[in-house]
Design an enzyme around this catalytic site. Structure first.
Site, PDB file in Angstrom:
ATOM      1  N   ASP A  34      24.545  18.188   8.370  1.00  0.00           N
ATOM      2  CA  ASP A  34      25.420  17.207   8.192  1.00  0.00           C
ATOM      3  C   ASP A  34      26.242  17.364   6.810  1.00  0.00           C
ATOM      4  OD1 ASP A  34      26.903  14.819   8.472  1.00  0.00           O
ATOM      5  OD2 ASP A  34      25.131  13.569   9.013  1.00  0.00           O
ATOM      6  N   ASP A  38      30.478   9.310  14.410  1.00  0.00           N
ATOM      7  CA  ASP A  38      29.117   8.590  14.434  1.00  0.00           C
ATOM      8  C   ASP A  38      29.202   7.075  15.098  1.00  0.00           C
ATOM      9  OD1 ASP A  38      27.907  10.190  12.560  1.00  0.00           O
ATOM     10  OD2 ASP A  38      28.493   8.972  10.919  1.00  0.00           O
TER      11      ASP A  38
END
Length: 720
Positions: free
Chosen positions: A458, A528
């Site tokens: 990430d 997301d």
């Protein structure tokens, strides 16, 4: 035994400056043609393959192939340089061209240019992927002047066009709302698509775009160019229409605040621009890119992928060994193949119980996981599930041991307060010592826990206050380029050290959807936002350039954590099935009926996923233009296809006609079968269980029993 290199690197042609020389770069259906005139290089043509009929080219104007500043050019230029003696002009003359086969079906062409006075040279390099109709282009710049040269503009590629009109389709968005399509007509002047973010660079815009000539873009027809810059850092795409309705396209690293100080004999290599041409509209552009990507653009693109269960939306930071072990057992009971432990597993002095602390301290949190990662790996293996883990190794929280020990490693400006984003700072990957730390953090974790099969990498912030403690004062503007290069070098080292570990590319969602990083990753996280309705749009936009096998799509709980929308479980599965499917919830909180449907859906997905992973995509009905969305994947031999349809909104009195399928063999007949209905459910599809001619379904279409808001359908077609 011959090496790959010695087997396939075959010298084809070498030539030196020759007036009137024609240089061709060909794929199966495309031609890019240059001409040497008055010692300079000009582009004659880019479009449908010309064969040897150069005299019949409709675009008669010769355009500079790589325009430079200071010698009469009045438009945007590909190269702007200040030489060591202060001269700001550059004049590039043709020197030579070398063609060589660099692999099966790949021909590399290197066109060497040199300044007419200074010892500065530019090589324009092209890789033509014949079968996939993709051209990869970059520039290599070097000099041997007595002193440093400063590069102010340094495009990867310049392309020019002559048409009656130009229509640009760009992709833009923000967190949770990535990959929105926007088309606009280009008029006289300049249009810029860019990012100045340095990292997480595709957060607001992407370096992938479509250009339609003479008419607005269409899915199945029209002259269309698709292009994508392979670069994880700041980028710029400039499209300039001049007074004669000629279009100049320039793409590459964004030069904003990034003028590059180039040392003597140092090689500056730009990232590659990938591009293709078709007269078959956006759909064919996508299929060209997908076929290329599966073979060359993503890691192990011709292998399969695992279904997974991620604990993020199930637990967030609140977990312990017992809770995770239970979720692992639940994943196994659903026949999922991998459990992914997300954020929150690390930090002791500064435990990672929220996003305010712990980044940079990659030691296992002893309170949450007293038996370490190894316990979870064994628990996974015991349940016949593989284990994966989340990391964010480029980042650091001020509340961390790493920051206490190495505050000089962060990107920041002296005499200015640090700027926090998500309570974190970004490490300076232009610094080789920091690169080694980031690699070691990943390498140590994987070596200490050899059962880890999957890593989610990430990156949750971009570069601000862009200063480097490593770079000297006169090279501070090299930071963003140095960061991106450092990042790519770490990716490469991790790949070489751990070839058996699968990696997901994540950046607060889709902040790194680009082909500079994807060759090191098996898949990417588009957003997301896991809401099924919004994911239809996000995945639709992403499909313009990125294949289904690389798109991670997760089934999550309702009300959805981002939109609060409540949608049927079937819809959530059907949307997730359009790529690499996973789940992001606690199975133990499902009802018995939901659990049974989920297990059935996962089994169905495993039976059809190879068609989705390797099939050609045909987008049929756009969610941007209709209340219904549909698409299908068709195997290369046209013996199997999977169709997806969705009713986004129900309108009283609205009639939606049958949908015409694409990509089938008109000479074949297909058994039509609705799938993923759930245990004991009956199909309302009129053609369910029947054998129907492919030509009929492509010309007359099929009727869809989608009557209620959020209805969805999956149909399997098998040649009979």
């Amino acid at each position: 035994m011959k090496s790959f290199f010695s087997s396939f690197l075959v010298l084809l042609t070498v030539s030196f400056a020759c007036a009137g020389e024609i240089i061709r770069i060909d794929t199966k259906d495309n031609s890019l043609v240059f001409k040497v005139q008055d010692q300079k290089l000009y582009q004659l043509w880019f479009g449908a393959k010309t064969g040897d009929k150069l005299a019949a080219l409709p675009h008669g104007t010769a355009f500079p192939a790589y325009a430079t500043f200071g010698t009469g050019e009045v438009n945007e230029v590909a190269l702007r340089v200040t030489h060591a003696d202060g001269n700001t002009s550059t004049e590039l003359l043709f020197e030579s061209v070398i063609k060589e086969e660099s692999g099966p079906g790949i021909v590399q062409t290197r066109i060497s240019l040199k300044d007419s006075f200074y010892p500065l040279r530019v090589d324009l390099v092209f890789k033509a992927y014949f079968a996939e109709n993709i051209i990869e282009q970059w520039a290599e710049i070097s000099h041997s002047e007595d002193g440093r040269v400063t590069l102010y503009n340094f495009a990867s590629a310049q392309l020019s066009f002559k048409a009656t009109s130009y229509w640009l389709t760009q992709l833009h968005g923000d967190w949770g709302n990535e990959m929105n399509l926007k088309e606009s007509r280009l008029t006289e002047g300049i249009k810029i698509i860019d990012s100045k973010l340095g990292a997480r660079a595709t957060m607001y815009a992407t370096p992938s775009f479509l250009l339609s000539l003479d008419a607005p873009g269409a899915e199945t027809q029209g002259e269309t160019i698709g292009a994508s810059l392979a670069w994880p850092g700041s980028f710029q795409v400039a499209l300039e229409v001049n007074r004669m309705q000629e279009l100049r396209l320039l793409a590459g690293i964004n030069p904003f605040a990034s003028q590059y100080v180039l040392d003597k004999n140092e090689l500056f290599k730009t990232p590659a621009l990938l591009y293709t041409y078709t007269n078959g509209g956006r759909g064919q552009v996508s299929r060209n890119f997908h076929r290329w990507a599966r073979k060359y653009g993503i890691r192990d693109g011709e292998k399969s992928r695992m279904t997974l269960l991620n604990n993020w939306e199930a637990t967030y930071f609140d977990f312990n060994e017992e809770k995770l072990a239970r979720i692992i057992r639940d994943a196994a009971s659903l026949d999922l193949e991998l459990f992914l432990l997300d954020d929150g597993w690390f930090g002791n002095k500064y435990p990672r119980n929220n996003d305010q602390a712990g980044l940079g301290d990659w030691q296992v949190n002893k309170k949450k996981l007293p038996n370490g990662i190894g316990f979870l790996v064994k628990e996974s293996q015991k349940n016949n599930v593989r284990f994966g883990i989340w990391i964010e190794p480029e980042m650091v929280n001020p509340q961390s041991e790493l920051y206490e020990n190495h505050p000089e490693w962060v990107i920041a400006q002296p005499h200015r307060p640090p700027i926090l984003f998500r309570n974190q700072l970004i490490l300076d990957l232009a610094n080789p010592e920091v690169q080694q730390f980031v690699f070691n953090a990943v390498d140590d974790l994987l070596r200490a826990n050899p059962g880890i099969a999957y890593v989610k990498w990430d990156c949750n912030r971009f570069i601000q206050n862009g200063g480097s403690n490593y770079l000297p004062a006169d090279k501070q503007s090299n930071l963003q380029i140095g960061y991106a290069r450092g990042l790519l070098s770490v990716y490469e080292k991790v790949n070489k050290a751990h070839p058996g570990v699968q990696l997901m590319l994540c950046s607060g969602g889709g902040g790194r959807m680009e082909y500079g990083s994807l060759p090191y990753f098996h898949e990417y996280w588009p957003s997301d936002n896991t809401d099924a309705i919004q994911r239809i749009f996000i995945q639709w936009g992403g499909s313009m350039f990125f294949p289904a096998i690389a798109s991670c799509n997760h089934v999550s709980t309702v009300p959805n954590h981002q939109t609060r929308r409540v949608t049927p479980l079937k819809l959530r599965f059907d949307v997730a099935m359009m790529g690499k499917m996973g789940m992001d919830l606690q199975p133990g909180q499902m009802s018995a009926e939901e659990f049974a449907f989920s297990k059935s859906a996962i089994a169905t997905y495993k039976e059809i996923r190879e068609v989705i992973f390797r099939g050609d995509l045909y987008r049929l009905e756009s969610p941007c233009e209709s209340n219904r969305a549909s698409l299908m994947y068709v195997t290369e031999d046209k013996t199997r296809a999977i169709f997806f349809g969705f009713l986004l909104h129900r309108k009283v009195g609205e009639f939606l006609p049958g949908v015409k399928l694409q990509g089938l063999d008109p000479e074949k007949s297909y058994l039509v079968k609705e799938i993923n209905m759930g245990p004991g459910k009956n199909s309302y599809l009129s053609t369910h269980g029947k054998v129907v001619n492919g030509s009929l379904m492509m010309t007359s279409g099929i009727s869809l029993p989608l009557n209620n808001e959020y209805d969805s359908i999956v149909i399997e077609l098998t040649a009979h």
